[in-house]
Structure formats: structure tokens, C-alpha cells
Design a protein around this motif. Structure first.
Motif, PDB file in Angstrom:
ATOM      1  N   ARG B  47       0.828  -1.217   0.000  1.00 26.35           N
ATOM      2  CA  ARG B  47       0.000   0.000   0.000  1.00 26.35           C
ATOM      3  C   ARG B  47       0.858   1.262   0.000  1.00 26.35           C
ATOM      4  N   ALA B  50       2.064   1.611  -3.540  1.00 24.89           N
ATOM      5  CA  ALA B  50       0.995   2.107  -4.418  1.00 24.89           C
ATOM      6  C   ALA B  50       0.653   3.555  -4.132  1.00 24.89           C
ATOM      7  N   LEU B  52      -1.253   4.352  -1.436  1.00 22.72           N
ATOM      8  CA  LEU B  52      -2.493   4.397  -0.667  1.00 22.72           C
ATOM      9  C   LEU B  52      -2.223   4.754   0.796  1.00 22.72           C
ATOM     10  N   VAL B  72      -1.296   8.740  -6.115  1.00 26.70           N
ATOM     11  CA  VAL B  72      -1.548   7.387  -6.606  1.00 26.70           C
ATOM     12  C   VAL B  72      -1.729   7.365  -8.116  1.00 26.70           C
ATOM     13  N   LYS B  73      -2.501   8.322  -8.599  1.00 32.67           N
ATOM     14  CA  LYS B  73      -2.859   8.331 -10.018  1.00 32.67           C
ATOM     15  C   LYS B  73      -1.655   8.431 -10.928  1.00 32.67           C
ATOM     16  N   ASP B  76       1.454   5.155 -11.853  1.00 31.13           N
ATOM     17  CA  ASP B  76       1.403   4.181 -12.935  1.00 31.13           C
ATOM     18  C   ASP B  76       1.678   2.764 -12.455  1.00 31.13           C
ATOM     19  N   MET B  77       0.954   2.389 -11.406  1.00 30.51           N
ATOM     20  CA  MET B  77       1.065   1.022 -10.919  1.00 30.51           C
ATOM     21  C   MET B  77      -0.334   0.429 -10.916  1.00 30.51           C
ATOM     22  N   MET B  79      -2.768  -2.596  -8.962  1.00 29.31           N
ATOM     23  CA  MET B  79      -2.775  -3.439  -7.768  1.00 29.31           C
ATOM     24  C   MET B  79      -3.952  -4.403  -7.831  1.00 29.31           C
ATOM     25  N   PHE B  81      -6.168  -6.514  -5.286  1.00 28.57           N
ATOM     26  CA  PHE B  81      -6.409  -6.591  -3.846  1.00 28.57           C
ATOM     27  C   PHE B  81      -6.784  -8.012  -3.444  1.00 28.57           C
ATOM     28  N   SER B  83      -9.221  -8.778  -1.679  1.00 27.97           N
ATOM     29  CA  SER B  83     -10.670  -8.909  -1.834  1.00 27.97           C
ATOM     30  C   SER B  83     -11.100  -8.704  -3.286  1.00 27.97           C
ATOM     31  N   ALA B  85     -11.685  -6.348  -5.027  1.00 20.99           N
ATOM     32  CA  ALA B  85     -12.177  -4.969  -5.214  1.00 20.99           C
ATOM     33  C   ALA B  85     -12.717  -4.747  -6.619  1.00 20.99           C
ATOM     34  N   LEU B  86     -13.493  -5.703  -7.119  1.00 24.57           N
ATOM     35  CA  LEU B  86     -14.135  -5.508  -8.422  1.00 24.57           C
ATOM     36  C   LEU B  86     -15.294  -4.547  -8.227  1.00 24.57           C
ATOM     37  N   PRO B  99      -9.968   1.190 -16.221  1.00 25.60           N
ATOM     38  CA  PRO B  99      -8.695   1.930 -16.178  1.00 25.60           C
ATOM     39  C   PRO B  99      -8.373   2.604 -17.509  1.00 25.60           C
ATOM     40  N   ARG B 146      -7.973  -6.453 -14.920  1.00 23.41           N
ATOM     41  CA  ARG B 146      -8.098  -5.016 -14.726  1.00 23.41           C
ATOM     42  C   ARG B 146      -6.740  -4.390 -14.417  1.00 23.41           C
TER      43      ARG B 146
END
Lengths: 306, 364
Positions: B47, B50, B52, B72-73, B76-77, B79, B81, B83, B85-86, B99, B146
Motif C-alpha cells: 500500500r 501504491a 495508498l 496514486v494516479k 502508474d502502478m 494493484m 487486492f 478482496s 475490489a471488483l 482503467p 483489470r
């Protein structure tokens, strides 16, 4: 259960009766109140709407079939009142949604003093209509009201908000928005906090703009609650009586007379009792139609959801 | 493509120190695994990379650029998750296209990229469906899709297989390897599963209590664990750690006295020279390095406590002079024994490790 069975087989006749019917007996008082105070008047007034009857005359009611309904529906005054009501509902609910939504966005974040502010914002919702009505009546009062005083300080002239048609409508709508936006806020806030945080993080990594993030992630979570808020607020606004009656009494002239105020006037000022009953039922019918319309949409949405 | 360097990264949540100075270097195009038990700091590390989370201290450089203050934006990575995170209200297609939409890409190109990615991950048949109606494996592949569709310079995978069943995990491990070979993107992959770490990592960093303890290739991590903790984390079934005492001055050189046998210390002669006689040592014996020997042969007597058949192999839980030992035998051999049987065992392999008992560090 064992004790009840025991009593059901032994003891006096009365004891046995109570033991066997404990459930119904416990519910009976509440049911009695409901029937006497609610269901009976509802049915009675429904019956009344088919008679020619005035509550202030000693005259046998006369059965007239749908004549009252016919009279009410062809009465141009009724349609005028419906129009007034529709304007209030549309503007009122829209503003409540916007204000409630913005408040929810504000309170979604944590900031110092959030709890106290939240409490203050929620207070109007918990006040009684009479208090709110009286409060705004004084607030708009031309000679000593705060609004008039404030404008007088700038222009030098006292301001009579409730003197014009638009001003009176605005005054009523403002009061109702002030009172009920917190309700919309609560519902929207519940939706906002139910959005899983990691979705926002994923969106951040996917470089979504604020706008896209809102529509694709946040909005779907609050859509259902928003519909519910619209439903509740529309029905309530449609029946708007207390605030209007207290602030303007329908004036100036009849420019802010909502359908609910009109029903009251027909019933208790013109004493056309049965006609007002008919109008009341038409009102009820409209609300039921509105409710079902919304429920239909909500259900269709629910089916679309995974 | 990116080369990554973390220096003395620290991060605390209140009184919990998630990262206590993480130093890490990941080469360009490497498949790098961050391995450690749960709550070791794997997720926090990812995190922080990234963006976050903001680190409390330390620096984070990608391709020589300090990422402090870079949002973050613009990192250019991508991630994945734990979970997944869809986006639950979007279809597979929309999830994959998500994206790309911000990249001012033409609709036709988005469409072809989505279809390409879906094909690569074999989820083309789910394009019109929402995540909730996908199977666990499909959801997983969608999450990966994604991440890869944007062709970022760095992949961060946070325990992506933890929520899948064993069979799927196995398939997906191969999938990850295949993808990495095809895309060649620098990847950091966090996992608490040592099998996963060993099987897919080109290099593995072991992280414990917010610190990296060892960075090495899978082979060397298994063969030369830097301390007893790493040793016990790597290898399945876990390594046996037996307490012993160092004996010096014998005719045959140093020896280690174990409760059930005496171990020749000559292979570690150099390391042991610096130690005093009587030093407490931990002897790490891989379960594969113990062997059953013939009755009346050499070896030490032991009693079988439990047999754990695993299909092709059987794990025997033994007790030798009160010391619990695990060993692995072929299934056919294991089937001959039941709990309570007496056997004789001997040290057969050369993978035995010595650790200092107090600090846990390996004796060279």
C-alpha cells in the motif's frame, strides 16, 4: 407452554379461557385502539363520501352514489389546489434531495466538531410541525422578524416575504426543506458509508476521475436509498398541511393553499363534510398510486442488482 | 517496466508498528515475492508502494525517481487486492475498460484491448455479466485483467490467491508465471503461503514483524535460511528444530550433543570455532533428511505418534528420547506403520542447519 397446558386442563372456567387465549388477549387492547381510532373512522368517512351530509346541519344523510366525487373532480378549484401542491412537491423534494445530498457528502468525512454539527443539523427533523411553523412565522414576520430586520439593515425597507405569491411559496418550501433535508441526509449517508473502502482505492489506482468514481461506484450504493427518500418525502410533501397552515394559512389569497389545506377548509370551514371525505379519498388514492409507482421502480432496480 | 528501491521505510498505525524500516530492491522485470506470516507488514508495504498509505519515514524510489508526494494516479502502478475490489455494479467488460477510460483512448481501441485481455485470461464468456455472478476463479482473473490491461510499469499483487480453493490456487500459480513471462512487467507479489512463494518467486523477501529478514532465491532461501525463523517458515512440513549442546575437544573434532544422538560438527567447523564449548544450539533437520533404517541397524530408536497420509507421501510424527520430530516417507512405506510402532531413524541428508539458540542466527 407446559404451564399453559396445565392451566388449560385444570382450574376454573375463566382461568382456562385465559390460558388458552393468552396471545389474542394480550394483543386485544392495541387492536381495539387501532380499530376505534383508525380503521373505523377510515371506513366511516369512506361511507360518508357517498352521502350528502353536512356536519353542522341536523339533516338525515342522503345516499348520492358518486355525486361527491363527480363534484370534486370537476371543481376547477380542486385542480388549482392540485397544481399548487404539485409545484410545492416538485421544488420542495428536489431541494431536499440536493441539500440532503450535500450535507451527506459533508458528514461522510470526519472533521473536528462533526458530532456536534451533525446533532444540530438533525435537530429540525425532530421538532414538532407546530414549533417549526411558529418559528418560521416569526422568522418571516415583517416588523420584527429576523429576515425582515436583516433586509431592512441593507435596504432600509422592511421586507414582507409572505406578501407575494412566490415569496409565500418560497417561505413554505424553505421551512420544509430546512426541516426535512436532514432526513434525506441520513438515508444518503447510510448509503455512502456502505460503500466498501477498497473500491475507492481500486478506483484511485485505476486513475478514475472524481466524477466517474461517483457515478460508477458511489451512486449505485445510494440509488436505492435515494429512491426511498424521494418516495417518503414526496408523500409527505403531498400531504403538506401543518407548516402551510401555520405560516401562511394558504395565503396570500389562495396562492399557497395546498390540497391538504383545501380539504381542511372544505371540511371545517365550508362544512361540506361528505365532499371533503371524497376529496380525502382521492388524495389517498393519489398517494397509493405514487407509492406503488416508486415500489415498482425499486423492485425493478432490485432485480437488476446482482 | 520499473526498478524499485525502498529504504528504511517505516509506518505505524497508532501504537502498532506495521513497518520498522523496510529495505528492498526489486530489479526491472523481476517477479518478486514478499513472503511472511499474516500481519507481518506485506500489505502495508504494497500500500505504501501504491501510494495508498503515506510512510512515516524512509524513501521509495522507482527508476531513480523519489515517489514521496506523487499521487496514486501518477504512479502508474496496478494493484490486485486480496478482496479483488471488483466494481460490483459494472459488468466484466466495464470493469476491464475502467482503467482505460481515463486514458482518452478511442472506443474501438478500448473494445479491442478489453477483448484481448479477456481472451488472455479466458473470461470472454463473462463480459456481459457482473462480478457477483462470476466464479471465484473468474473474479480472480478479472481482477488480474483489470490490473494488466493498462500495461502499467509495476504490478502489486496482495495475496491474490488467498481467497481461492486449493485446486484453483494451483492453476492460478501457473497462470501468474505464464503472464509474467508474456508481459515481463516488474511484479511484487505478497503471499503468506510458502509454497506459493517458492513456486512463483524469482526472488523472495521474507518479512517478519515489519522487517525484511532475508532476500534470496527460492533455492537459497530453502537451503540457507538466515535464521531459525526463516528456516521454520520455509519448507513443508516445517523443519525440525532440536536443542543441542556444543562439544569441543574430542578426537574427531566438534560435535553437537542431541538428546537422542551425537551429531558430527565437522561440516560447520569454521563457524563453530568461534563458539565456546557448551553453547546451546538449535539443530534444524529437514523432515526429508530423516530416514528409517533397518531394525538392529544403526540409528536411534523412536516411536511413531501420528501418521499423516498425504497421498503420495506420509508424514510421520515421531518421538525420540522425548523430542518431537517430523519425517517424510513414501506412502507405501508409511502404510506399513501405525501409531505406537517403534522404528529406528537416522540422519540421511546433508541439509542440516545449525542456529544459535539465543539469537536464532545461522552458524555458517
Amino acid at each position: 407452554m407446559a404451564a399453559a397446558t396445565y392451566h388449560a386442563e385444570h382450574g376454573t372456567l375463566l382461568e382456562r379461557f385465559f390460558a388458552r387465549n393468552r396471545g389474542p388477549i394480550l394483543v386485544a387492547p392495541a387492536l381495539a385502539v387501532l380499530v376505534i381510532m383508525n380503521i373505523f373512522p377510515l371506513l366511516w368517512s369512506f361511507g360518508l363520501s357517498f352521502y350528502r351530509y353536512r356536519a353542522n346541519r341536523i339533516k338525515e344523510p342522503e345516499f348520492v352514489w358518486f355525486k361527491n366525487y363527480q363534484k370534486v373532480l370537476t371543481d376547477p378549484v380542486v385542480w388549482e389546489r392540485f397544481q399548487t401542491t404539485a409545484i410545492i412537491v416538485a421544488v420542495d423534494v428536489l431541494l431536499q434531495l440536493v441539500v440532503g445530498f450535500l450535507l451527506a457528502l459533508l458528514f461522510e468525512k470526519t472533521f473536528p466538531g462533526r458530532r456536534v454539527l451533525l446533532m444540530l443539523v438533525l435537530t429540525p427533523m425532530m421538532l414538532s410541525f407546530v414549533a417549526v411553523g411558529a418559528f418560521f412565522r416569526y422568522y418571516y414576520e415583517p416588523t420584527f422578524g429576523l429576515l425582515s430586520q436583516g433586509i431592512k439593515a441593507i435596504t432600509g425597507e422592511p421586507f414582507i416575504l409572505l406578501g407575494s405569491e412566490v415569496g409565500a411559496l418560497a417561505g413554505i418550501i424553505f421551512a420544509d426543506v430546512w426541516m426535512w433535508s436532514p432526513f434525506v441526509m441520513l438515508l444518503v449517508l447510510a448509503g455512502l458509508v456502505s460503500v466498501p473502502k477498497h473500491l475507492y482505492e481500486a478506483a484511485e489506482i485505476d486513475r478514475a476521475s472524481w466524477w466517474r468514481r461517483f457515478w460508477t461506484i458511489t451512486f449505485p450504493y445510494i440509488r436505492g436509498l435515494l429512491l426511498l427518500a424521494i418516495l417518503f418525502r414526496t408523500i409527505e410533501a403531498f400531504k403538506l398541511f401543518d407548516i402551510v397552515f401555520l405560516i401562511t394559512e394558504g395565503g396570500p389569497g389562495t396562492s399557497t393553499e395546498t390540497i391538504a389545506v383545501y380539504v381542511y377548509r372544505v371540511a371545517f370551514q365550508y362544512f361540506k363534510t361528505s365532499q371533503s371525505a371524497a376529496l380525502g379519498y382521492i388524495l389517498l388514492f393519489v398517494v397509493i398510486v405514487l407509492t406503488n409507482l416508486y415500489l415498482f421502480f425499486v423492485r425493478r432496480r432490485a432485480e437488476e442488482e446482482p | 517496466m520499473a526498478q524499485l528501491r525502498l529504504t528504511a521505510l517505516t509506518k505505524s498505525y497508532g501504537s502498532v508498528h506495521a513497518l520498522r524500516g523496510v529495505d528492498l530492491e526489486v530489479e526491472d522485470g523481476e517477479f518478486f515475492v514478499l513472503f511472511g506470516p499474516s500481519a507481518a507488514g506485506k500489505t502495508t508495504t504494497l500500500r505504501v508502494i501504491a501510494g495508498l498509505e503515506k510512510p512515516d519515514g524512509g524513501t521509495l524510489m522507482v527508476d531513480g525517481q523519489d515517489l514521496a508526494g506523487v499521487p496514486v494516479k501518477r504512479r502508474d502502478m496496478a494493484m490486485v487486492f486480496q478482496s479483488f475490489a471488483l466494481y460490483p455494479h459494472l459488468t466484466t467488460f466495464q470493469n476491464l475498460a475502467y482503467p482505460l477510460r481515463e486514458m482518452k483512448m478511442r472506443r474501438a481501441e478500448i473494445d479491442s484491448r478489453v477483448r484481448e485481455t479477456a481472451e488472455l485470461l479466458r473470461i470472454t464468456h463473462t463480459l456481459d455479466r457482473r462480478p457477483a455472478s462470476l466464479s471465484g476463479g473468474e473474479q480472480q482473473r478479472l481482477a488480474i485483467g483489470r490490473a494488466i490491461i493498462r500495461q502499467p510499469r509495476l504490478f502489486l499483487f496482495d495475496e491474490p490467491l488467498t481467497n481461492l480453493d486449493a485446486k484453483l490456487r494451483h492453476d492460478m500459480r501457473a497462470e501468474f508465471k505464464r503472464l509474467h513471462r508474456e508481459l515481463g512487467t516488474t511484479t511484487i507479489y505478497a503471499t503468506p503461503d510458502q509454497l506459493e512463494a517458492l513456486s512463483i518467486g524469482e526472488r523472495i523477501a521474507v518479512i517478519q514483524h515489519g522487517q525484511i529478514t532475508q532476500v534470496d532465491t527460492p533455492e537459497r532461501l530453502y537451503a540457507k535460511p538466515i535464521d531459525r525463523h526463516v528456516a521454520s517458515l520455509i519448507g513443508d512440513p516445517p523443519i525440525n528444530l532440536v536443542r543441542g549442546t556444543l562439544k569441543l575437544g574430542g578426537n574427531t573434532g566438534p560435535a553437537i550433543e542431541l538428546p537422542f544422538m551425537e551429531l558430527d560438527g565437522n561440516p560447520w567447523r569454521e563457524g563453530l570455532q568461534a563458539l565456546d564449548a557448551g553453547t546451546e544450539l538449535l539443530v534444524g533437520i529437514r523432515p526429508h533428511d530423516l530416514a528409517l533404517v533397518e531394525e538392529n541397524g544403526d540409528g536411534v530408536p523412536a516411536t511413531i505418534e501420528i501418521t499423516e497420509p498425504q497421498g503420495d507421501i506420509t508424514i510421520l510424527d515421531l518421538s525420540a528420547e522425548g523430542v518431537a520430530l517430523r519425517m517424510v516417507v513414501a506412502e507405501a512405506t508409511g502404510a506399513r506403520y501405525t501409531a505406537g510402532d517403534s522404528v529406528r531413524i537416522a540422519l540421511a541428508g546433508a541439509d542440516t542447519r545449525l542456529f544459535l539458540s539465543d539469537s536464532g542466527t545461522m552458524v555458517a
